[in-house]
Design a protein around this motif. Structure first.
Motif, PDB file in Angstrom:
ATOM      1  N   ARG A 165       0.824  -1.198   0.000  1.00  0.00           N
ATOM      2  CA  ARG A 165       0.000   0.000   0.000  1.00  0.00           C
ATOM      3  C   ARG A 165       0.867   1.260   0.000  1.00  0.00           C
ATOM      4  N   LYS A 166       1.987   1.228   0.718  1.00  0.00           N
ATOM      5  CA  LYS A 166       2.852   2.405   0.809  1.00  0.00           C
ATOM      6  C   LYS A 166       3.409   2.822  -0.552  1.00  0.00           C
ATOM      7  N   TRP A 178       2.664   6.432  -1.995  1.00  0.00           N
ATOM      8  CA  TRP A 178       3.780   7.301  -2.383  1.00  0.00           C
ATOM      9  C   TRP A 178       3.527   7.896  -3.763  1.00  0.00           C
TER      10      TRP A 178
END
Length: 91
Positions: free
Chosen positions: A50-51, A55
């Motif tokens: 998910r990061k 981002w």
């Protein structure tokens, strides 16, 4: 030599709408894939976390118009549906 990932085939099961809409989602998904691969060397959506997507939405689209961000969030929702994850992005 490895075969490149086919984003169009990956999204084929979740794409709906007109031809232009499907092409836009595929084009944007390829852009997302390229940026994440450059930053984290994660070549396929199956390797993303998910990061990585967060981002992209925050840092790569931060200076873009609200409309552009909206259309990318729609593409991210398709990717999320295809990956069968529960990621939520409220942008």
């Amino acid at each position: 030599m490895s075969k490149s990932f086919d984003m169009e085939l990956f999204l084929a099961g979740v794409l709906t709408g007109s031809h232009a809409t499907r092409q836009r989602h595929i084009r944007q998904a390829k852009i997302i894939q390229t940026e994440i691969a450059k930053r984290w060397q994660r070549e396929t959506p199956w390797a993303w976390q998910r990061k990585h997507v967060a981002w992209f939405l925050d840092h790569r689209l931060g200076e873009r118009s609200q409309a552009t961000r909206y259309y990318y969030v729609l593409t991210v929702r398709l990717l999320t549906r295809r990956l069968a994850t529960s990621w939520v992005f409220n942008r």
